[in-house]
Design a protein around this motif. Structure first.
Motif, PDB file in Angstrom:
ATOM      1  N   LEU B 437      69.419 -40.892 -14.226  1.00  0.00           N
ATOM      2  CA  LEU B 437      69.177 -41.324 -15.608  1.00  0.00           C
ATOM      3  C   LEU B 437      70.196 -42.380 -16.044  1.00  0.00           C
ATOM      4  CD1 LEU B 437      67.169 -40.491 -17.832  1.00  0.00           C
ATOM      5  CD2 LEU B 437      68.834 -38.812 -18.614  1.00  0.00           C
ATOM      6  N   ALA B 438      71.428 -42.205 -15.576  1.00  0.00           N
ATOM      7  CA  ALA B 438      72.488 -43.143 -15.968  1.00  0.00           C
ATOM      8  C   ALA B 438      72.477 -44.405 -15.115  1.00  0.00           C
ATOM      9  CB  ALA B 438      73.839 -42.452 -15.855  1.00  0.00           C
ATOM     10  N   GLY B 439      71.802 -44.362 -13.976  1.00  0.00           N
ATOM     11  CA  GLY B 439      71.880 -45.490 -13.050  1.00  0.00           C
ATOM     12  C   GLY B 439      73.278 -45.593 -12.445  1.00  0.00           C
ATOM     13  N   TYR B 440      73.737 -44.481 -11.910  1.00  0.00           N
ATOM     14  CA  TYR B 440      75.133 -44.358 -11.487  1.00  0.00           C
ATOM     15  C   TYR B 440      75.533 -45.414 -10.458  1.00  0.00           C
ATOM     16  CZ  TYR B 440      79.421 -42.009  -9.871  1.00  0.00           C
ATOM     17  OH  TYR B 440      80.719 -41.714  -9.550  1.00  0.00           O
ATOM     18  N   ASP B 441      74.684 -45.584  -9.437  1.00  0.00           N
ATOM     19  CA  ASP B 441      75.054 -46.531  -8.374  1.00  0.00           C
ATOM     20  C   ASP B 441      75.203 -47.942  -8.928  1.00  0.00           C
ATOM     21  OD1 ASP B 441      75.071 -44.437  -6.624  1.00  0.00           O
ATOM     22  OD2 ASP B 441      73.015 -44.781  -5.911  1.00  0.00           O
ATOM     23  N   ALA B 442      74.286 -48.300  -9.814  1.00  0.00           N
ATOM     24  CA  ALA B 442      74.356 -49.642 -10.410  1.00  0.00           C
ATOM     25  C   ALA B 442      75.616 -49.776 -11.274  1.00  0.00           C
ATOM     26  CB  ALA B 442      73.110 -49.900 -11.248  1.00  0.00           C
ATOM     27  N   LEU B 443      75.968 -48.687 -11.968  1.00  0.00           N
ATOM     28  CA  LEU B 443      77.182 -48.727 -12.796  1.00  0.00           C
ATOM     29  C   LEU B 443      78.412 -48.924 -11.930  1.00  0.00           C
ATOM     30  CD1 LEU B 443      76.469 -45.863 -15.386  1.00  0.00           C
ATOM     31  CD2 LEU B 443      76.503 -48.327 -15.844  1.00  0.00           C
ATOM     32  N   ARG B 444      78.438 -48.248 -10.783  1.00  0.00           N
ATOM     33  CA  ARG B 444      79.589 -48.405  -9.870  1.00  0.00           C
ATOM     34  C   ARG B 444      79.669 -49.834  -9.334  1.00  0.00           C
ATOM     35  NH1 ARG B 444      83.337 -45.140 -11.053  1.00  0.00           N
ATOM     36  NH2 ARG B 444      82.920 -42.934 -10.817  1.00  0.00           N
ATOM     37  N   LYS B 445      78.495 -50.411  -9.015  1.00  0.00           N
ATOM     38  CA  LYS B 445      78.476 -51.798  -8.519  1.00  0.00           C
ATOM     39  C   LYS B 445      79.021 -52.744  -9.579  1.00  0.00           C
ATOM     40  CE  LYS B 445      74.758 -51.700  -5.189  1.00  0.00           C
ATOM     41  NZ  LYS B 445      73.317 -51.602  -5.188  1.00  0.00           N
ATOM     42  N   GLN B 447      80.961 -52.037 -11.937  1.00  0.00           N
ATOM     43  CA  GLN B 447      82.388 -51.799 -12.136  1.00  0.00           C
ATOM     44  C   GLN B 447      83.213 -52.638 -11.160  1.00  0.00           C
ATOM     45  OE1 GLN B 447      83.854 -47.887 -10.905  1.00  0.00           O
ATOM     46  NE2 GLN B 447      85.135 -47.842 -12.753  1.00  0.00           N
ATOM     47  N   LYS B 448      82.794 -52.607  -9.892  1.00  0.00           N
ATOM     48  CA  LYS B 448      83.547 -53.354  -8.875  1.00  0.00           C
ATOM     49  C   LYS B 448      83.490 -54.846  -9.161  1.00  0.00           C
ATOM     50  CE  LYS B 448      83.657 -50.168  -5.040  1.00  0.00           C
ATOM     51  NZ  LYS B 448      82.582 -49.382  -4.453  1.00  0.00           N
ATOM     52  N   ALA B 449      82.295 -55.315  -9.541  1.00  0.00           N
ATOM     53  CA  ALA B 449      82.150 -56.740  -9.852  1.00  0.00           C
ATOM     54  C   ALA B 449      83.036 -57.108 -11.049  1.00  0.00           C
ATOM     55  CB  ALA B 449      80.689 -57.058 -10.148  1.00  0.00           C
ATOM     56  N   GLY B 450      83.151 -56.163 -11.982  1.00  0.00           N
ATOM     57  CA  GLY B 450      83.923 -56.408 -13.194  1.00  0.00           C
ATOM     58  C   GLY B 450      85.394 -56.673 -12.905  1.00  0.00           C
ATOM     59  N   TRP B 451      85.918 -55.981 -11.897  1.00  0.00           N
ATOM     60  CA  TRP B 451      87.337 -56.160 -11.575  1.00  0.00           C
ATOM     61  C   TRP B 451      87.669 -57.615 -11.290  1.00  0.00           C
ATOM     62  CZ3 TRP B 451      87.188 -51.455  -7.748  1.00  0.00           C
ATOM     63  CH2 TRP B 451      87.241 -50.262  -8.508  1.00  0.00           C
ATOM     64  N   LYS B 452      86.690 -58.303 -10.666  1.00  0.00           N
ATOM     65  CA  LYS B 452      86.945 -59.709 -10.300  1.00  0.00           C
ATOM     66  C   LYS B 452      87.023 -60.595 -11.529  1.00  0.00           C
ATOM     67  CE  LYS B 452      84.766 -59.157  -5.814  1.00  0.00           C
ATOM     68  NZ  LYS B 452      83.406 -58.851  -5.399  1.00  0.00           N
ATOM     69  N   SER B 453      86.331 -60.197 -12.602  1.00  0.00           N
ATOM     70  CA  SER B 453      86.340 -61.050 -13.796  1.00  0.00           C
ATOM     71  C   SER B 453      87.166 -60.440 -14.930  1.00  0.00           C
ATOM     72  CB  SER B 453      84.894 -61.288 -14.247  1.00  0.00           C
ATOM     73  OG  SER B 453      84.238 -60.045 -14.407  1.00  0.00           O
ATOM     74  N   LYS B 455      87.094 -57.459 -16.164  1.00  0.00           N
ATOM     75  CA  LYS B 455      86.380 -56.502 -17.020  1.00  0.00           C
ATOM     76  C   LYS B 455      86.655 -55.092 -16.510  1.00  0.00           C
ATOM     77  CE  LYS B 455      83.362 -59.209 -19.457  1.00  0.00           C
ATOM     78  NZ  LYS B 455      83.262 -59.173 -20.925  1.00  0.00           N
ATOM     79  N   TYR B 456      86.968 -54.211 -17.407  1.00  0.00           N
ATOM     80  CA  TYR B 456      87.286 -52.837 -17.004  1.00  0.00           C
ATOM     81  C   TYR B 456      86.195 -51.886 -17.478  1.00  0.00           C
ATOM     82  CZ  TYR B 456      91.638 -54.966 -15.760  1.00  0.00           C
ATOM     83  OH  TYR B 456      92.573 -55.787 -15.183  1.00  0.00           O
ATOM     84  N   TYR B 457      85.246 -51.674 -16.587  1.00  0.00           N
ATOM     85  CA  TYR B 457      84.170 -50.720 -16.867  1.00  0.00           C
ATOM     86  C   TYR B 457      84.562 -49.367 -16.291  1.00  0.00           C
ATOM     87  CZ  TYR B 457      81.375 -54.959 -17.601  1.00  0.00           C
ATOM     88  OH  TYR B 457      80.911 -56.151 -18.044  1.00  0.00           O
ATOM     89  N   GLY B 458      84.202 -48.332 -16.996  1.00  0.00           N
ATOM     90  CA  GLY B 458      84.500 -46.993 -16.495  1.00  0.00           C
ATOM     91  C   GLY B 458      83.277 -46.100 -16.558  1.00  0.00           C
ATOM     92  N   ILE B 459      83.201 -45.188 -15.607  1.00  0.00           N
ATOM     93  CA  ILE B 459      82.098 -44.225 -15.599  1.00  0.00           C
ATOM     94  C   ILE B 459      82.719 -42.833 -15.607  1.00  0.00           C
ATOM     95  CG2 ILE B 459      80.019 -43.432 -14.403  1.00  0.00           C
ATOM     96  CD1 ILE B 459      80.998 -46.516 -12.996  1.00  0.00           C
ATOM     97  N   GLY B 460      82.352 -42.054 -16.580  1.00  0.00           N
ATOM     98  CA  GLY B 460      82.872 -40.696 -16.683  1.00  0.00           C
ATOM     99  C   GLY B 460      81.778 -39.692 -16.412  1.00  0.00           C
ATOM    100  N   ILE B 639      77.233 -38.055 -18.603  1.00  0.00           N
ATOM    101  CA  ILE B 639      77.801 -39.266 -17.999  1.00  0.00           C
ATOM    102  C   ILE B 639      77.979 -40.315 -19.096  1.00  0.00           C
ATOM    103  CG2 ILE B 639      77.408 -41.146 -16.346  1.00  0.00           C
ATOM    104  CD1 ILE B 639      75.880 -39.196 -14.595  1.00  0.00           C
ATOM    105  N   ALA B 640      79.172 -40.878 -19.143  1.00  0.00           N
ATOM    106  CA  ALA B 640      79.437 -41.942 -20.107  1.00  0.00           C
ATOM    107  C   ALA B 640      79.797 -43.211 -19.363  1.00  0.00           C
ATOM    108  CB  ALA B 640      80.583 -41.550 -21.035  1.00  0.00           C
ATOM    109  N   SER B 641      79.322 -44.306 -19.886  1.00  0.00           N
ATOM    110  CA  SER B 641      79.698 -45.607 -19.344  1.00  0.00           C
ATOM    111  C   SER B 641      80.417 -46.370 -20.453  1.00  0.00           C
ATOM    112  CB  SER B 641      78.425 -46.322 -18.896  1.00  0.00           C
ATOM    113  OG  SER B 641      78.624 -47.707 -18.879  1.00  0.00           O
ATOM    114  N   VAL B 642      81.606 -46.863 -20.136  1.00  0.00           N
ATOM    115  CA  VAL B 642      82.416 -47.529 -21.167  1.00  0.00           C
ATOM    116  C   VAL B 642      82.941 -48.866 -20.662  1.00  0.00           C
ATOM    117  CG1 VAL B 642      83.211 -45.304 -22.080  1.00  0.00           C
ATOM    118  CG2 VAL B 642      84.646 -46.534 -20.439  1.00  0.00           C
TER     119      VAL B 642
END
Lengths: 165, 814
Positions: B437-445, B447-453, B455-460, B639-642
């Protein structure tokens, strides 16, 4: 040092001799006997006491009764047309927009002001529009749905009325 | 309705259960024509205002009330000396080493927390009473204040209660399994100190009490905004010294409680006493300021939590030392709450050894007690945070780590290391559904992409289990059963009297739904009565997510008794065996369906009683007192995405997903509403809410301006789904849902933010996650500077590797 006031509440003139410090919310509850307007904080932060003063939403715990002298107040009791609920009331009922119901009259009156001025608000506009009113039960999601529901109904009825003319 | 709730016991498909029925309560509430306690105005009613202490700890040297008494309109002024005969405020808990100070309704000699009442004014109107309160002069000699619960246990501290020679109110240890061995053989020990801050429940309706005493009838009637009218009735009779049969408590419309009205308060002793003393009706309304000062607070614990782990992620054991700030006095359940915390430290995990040590501490503050979740959110927070921290230290994904340690569905009922028996669960299914429901795998992807730019995304992720349907009486301080009386009136209309007095949960609707299905009638014909001790048989109340699972089951079982009785009478009238009677669609039919009698006719014949079987008891009423055999254990995954702005510390909640399992669902609309509200309160704790006393014991957050109740625009739209795992503990298979959201969401949110900031070396931030606090946590990780790491994070700063290299590295314990 009492002062005579006449306040039209839901279309009925309420006359009383009041202390200048009497709050409008106490006037409504104690003098007019309309207890649908609730007191949740006395400091205009919770919004439970929201009523319409000349059509605009105000928090009646920070308005003096003497300030409302000669003006029109609408409370939640004045919304339904006899047995026919107001579309905002219907929206709250249909979408489960209330639990304990204590914030509900204020929330409904605030939504009334919002929809009068923004008939078709987006969800985020609804959330901004009701941000002066606190609800501790619902997490607001069903309240947003209720206002959305009411907005749809009111637009449809307005269109129908315009078509009939 | 059968065990799984899918079909009624008469074989017909359930008609009302499971439907999104609009609430029966709502028409009166949306029109403003319902009655909360403050809405009652009776002739001759007087108004009470309490004078409260402006000090957290002081000797009362003198109280001068002459000026207040002289004010026109003032009827009486009383102080603690006058009320010394009124019984103390009760604490329902008994524990071997529990210290229980006397808790007077008005302070005498000494005040021990800010806002403690010292005098009661009674006047003809509320304005005059408030004016008079200003005229009461109290001479205080301030005493040293105990605020910090850790310092409160040191040897050179002042005492809140001198007679105990200590501020330690109780100790409690829960120990099972070989905990020492578990930590000895651990490859890794994750440990974290976590603060669970003090919260204010803030029901939107402040408390209110009205009392009327009629000496001729010897009848004391008390209207109070309470969750527990019957328990309150018993306690008021003790406090004012009347036989319990002389006391009637009415809980009219109650505007939210969240545990704060699961109590017996000073005002519930004072106001009835005033009404008896003065022979007049007396009303007291709490102001919001008083609500902050003198209605119970929640949480307020310091937690040192350790998790012993094997390299492969297997949990070996858990230890926690918990300090609980109880405030100055015990309210009804104050010492119970930390014990619930201890019990729930197994979470939804297989944990072979555990030790939880709790110390309850007196401080010069308002009492803590049950606030939505009541001990379980604290446990869930400790467990779900330490699971995340442990997974991170091992370099494991938090989801993989959880899946490794869940018990399997076939292991249920599952006995935990804390001695509880979890009724039923499918933790894996819940977690997987939420991930999707949260699209966890996409959120993790992302997140990793965000580090390069930069951006600090978090998944709880938080996988929770809670203890509900409180509960078996053996495990509760004041009875864990509930009562239900079903009365079918001669006209065929049904009255249910339920002891589970609600305050917003919609029991008038859900209970009507379940009874309507059982009797084959319309829910509109079922009127649910609650909250009046003169009308309703003794009951316990609505709290601990017990309304439907215990109160609803009592109603259900009372209905079964009536169904059996109706079948007996119908069989007599139709000339068949009771076993051949089916009930449904407004009729009772004999096997084969040729002969039948309408529901109304049958009921009427039970009252006219002209043609009844020998020995048949006329009338149509049954009561059931339901004693549950166990708690129920709802569970789920949130699951929270921030996104965290590392420059300002601001946290944006982008997505919030909840998959909850509360067993069978009677009204999905109401269940969703309960979860939404719970999530909002849990996120409130995670992000914004905090009761702060300063070092002098003054309340810094004493208004809604300073204490942040979340507003509508603070939240994204929550996305909900559910799994359904019926409970075997009750015949309806229901579990409870009132506290789920509050329990799951707090660690979920903190996990998300800490996940976002892990590349910056942030391991833990205490709640609430205000921008300032988040920013400071980031700044503290930067070497002497305030700027967060540059966006081009080195690979070493990424999750997992940073855990090994940084300060949160794996540590061996001796």
């Amino acid at each position: 040092m009492k002062k005579n006031v006449t306040i039209s509440v839901n279309g009925i003139d309420q006359r009383a001799s009041v202390e200048p410090r009497l709050l409008l919310v106490h006037f409504l509850r104690e003098v007019a006997g309309l207890t649908g307007t609730h007191i949740g904080c006395e400091t205009s932060l919770c919004g439970a006491c929201t009523v319409l003063l000349d059509g605009r939403a105000v928090k009646s715990c920070t308005v003096l009764a003497v300030q409302a002298d000669g003006r029109k107040v609408t409370t939640v009791e004045g919304l339904a047309d006899g047995d026919k609920l107001h579309p905002i009331q219907e929206g709250f009922w249909e979408e489960h927009g209330l639990q304990c119901g204590f914030c509900t009259p204020g929330m409904i009156m605030c939504s009334h002001d919002l929809l009068e001025h923004h008939p078709s608000p987006s969800d985020s506009e609804i959330r901004e529009g009701i941000n002066g009113n606190l609800c501790r039960c619902t997490g607001y999601q069903h309240i947003v749905a209720a206002v959305r529901n009411a907005s749809r109904k009111m637009s449809k009825r307005a269109t129908a009325r315009a078509g009939a003319r | 309705m059968a065990k799984n709730g899918k079909a009624s016991s008469n074989g017909k498909a359930a008609h009302w259960v499971g439907k999104k029925l609009k609430r029966k309560e709502d028409p009166r509430l949306i029109q403003g024509i319902s009655h909360y306690t403050d809405d009652f105005k009776m002739a001759g009613m007087l108004y009470c205002v309490l004078v409260r202490s402006p000090h957290a700890h002081a000797e009362i040297k003198a109280i001068r009330t002459d000026a207040a008494r002289a004010l026109p309109g003032v009827v009486a002024v009383f102080t603690g000396e006058d009320t010394s005969a009124v019984g103390g405020i009760p604490c329902a808990m008994q524990m071997p080493d529990l210290k229980v100070p006397r808790h007077p309704v008005l302070a005498t000699g000494r005040v021990r927390y800010l806002g403690e009442p010292v005098a009661a004014i009674v006047a003809e109107d509320i304005y005059t009473a408030s004016d008079a309160a200003e005229l009461v002069e109290v001479d205080y000699e301030p005493l040293p204040v105990v605020i910090d619960m850790e310092k409160a246990l040191s040897s050179d501290t002042p005492y809140v209660h001198d007679q105990f020679n200590s501020n330690q109110a109780f100790t409690h240890t829960l120990k099972n399994g070989d905990i020492e061995a578990a930590f000895k053989k651990a490859d890794c020990i994750a440990s974290q100190r976590m603060l669970n801050q003090r919260l204010a429940p803030i029901a939107m309706e402040p408390r209110a009490v009205i009392a009327e005493y009629l000496p001729g009838e010897n009848r004391l009637t008390v209207w109070s905004s309470t969750q527990i009218p019957h328990l309150l009735k018993t306690q008021i009779s003790v406090m004012v010294g009347l036989p319990e049969t002389a006391v009637r408590v009415i809980a009219p419309e109650v505007g939210g409680g969240f545990g704060s009205k699961l109590n017996v308060y000073a005002e519930e002793g004072i106001v009835p006493w005033l009404a008896m003393k003065l022979g007049r009706l007396v009303k007291w309304n709490e102001t919001r300021r008083e609500n902050f000062l003198a209605t119970i607070h929640g949480r307020d614990t310091i937690n040192d939590v350790e998790l012993a782990l094997k390299k492969d992620g297997t949990i070996l054991g858990m230890r926690a030392r918990i300090l609980a700030d109880l405030g100055a006095y015990h309210q009804l359940l104050t010492p119970l709450i930390p014990q619930l915390t201890a019990l729930m430290h197994a979470g939804c995990y297989r944990i072979p050894a555990i030790q939880i040590d709790i110390v309850g501490v007196f401080t010069n503050k308002m009492s803590t007690d049950a606030y939505r979740g009541a001990g379980r959110p604290e446990a869930c927070y400790n467990v779900e945070r330490i699971m995340d921290i442990g997974a991170r230290e091992l370099g494991m994904d938090p989801v993989e780590f959880r899946l490794k340690n869940f018990p399997q569905p076939k292991e249920f009922p599952y006995t935990t290391i804390t001695g509880l028996t979890y009724d039923s669960a499918k933790y894996q299914e819940s977690l997987k559904k939420a991930l999707k429901l949260a699209g966890y795998d996409a959120l993790r992807k992302r997140q990793k992409a965000g580090w390069k730019s930069g951006k600090y995304y978090g998944i709880g992720v938080s996988t929770y289990v809670e203890i509900c349907a409180i509960g078996p009486s053996a495990a509760t301080p004041a009875g864990g059963w509930e009562s239900g009386t079903v009365r079918i009136e001669p006209t065929g209309k049904v009255t249910l009297l339920t002891g589970a007095s609600p305050h917003g949960q919609g029991e008038e609707t859900t209970f009507a739904q379940l009874i309507a299905d059982e009797l084959g009638i319309d829910p509109g014909d079922v009127n649910v009565i609650h909250g009046d001790t003169l009308a309703v048989p003794y009951g316990i109340g609505t709290f601990g997510s017990r309304g439907t699972a215990v109160g609803g089951t009592a109603a259900y079982l009372a209905t079964q008794k009536l169904k059996a009785k109706m079948a007996t009478l119908a069989a007599h009238l139709l000339g068949c065996k009771p076993a051949d009677i089916t009930i449904g669609r407004g009729r009772l039919s004999a096997k084969g369906g040729k002969k039948s009698i309408s529901f109304g006719e049958l009921v009427m014949s039970a009252y006219t009683a002209r043609n009844i079987p020998a020995g048949f008891e006329p009338g149509m009423e049954a009561t059931h007192f339901f004693e549950p055999s166990n708690f129920t254990f709802p569970f789920g995954t949130h699951i929270a995405s921030v996104e965290v702005d590392a420059e300002t510390g601001e946290v944006k909640i982008e997505k919030y997903v909840g998959v909850d399992d509360c067993g069978n669902v009677i009204n999905p609309l109401i269940v969703d509403g309960q979860i939404h509200g719970g999530i909002a309160q849990g996120l409130g704790q995670a992000m914004w809410e905090e009761v702060i006393y300063n070092e002098d014991g003054q309340l810094i957050t004493g208004s809604l301006m300073d204490y942040v109740i979340p507003k509508a625009h603070f939240f994204p739209e929550f996305t909900l789904d559910r799994t359904v795992t019926p409970s075997p503990v009750n015949p309806m298979g229901v579990k409870g849902v009132g506290e789920a959201g509050t329990i799951a969401s707090t660690p979920c949110m903190v996990n998300a933010v800490c996940d976002a900031l892990a590349p910056l070396g942030v391991r833990h931030i205490d709640m609430p996650l205000k921008p300032e606090r988040v920013w400071k946590a980031i700044a503290a990780e930067q070497s002497g500077g305030m700027d967060p790491l540059p966006p081009e994070l080195s690979s070493a700063a990424k999750r997992g590797t940073s855990a090994k290299a940084g300060k949160s590295s794996t540590r061996r314990r001796p």
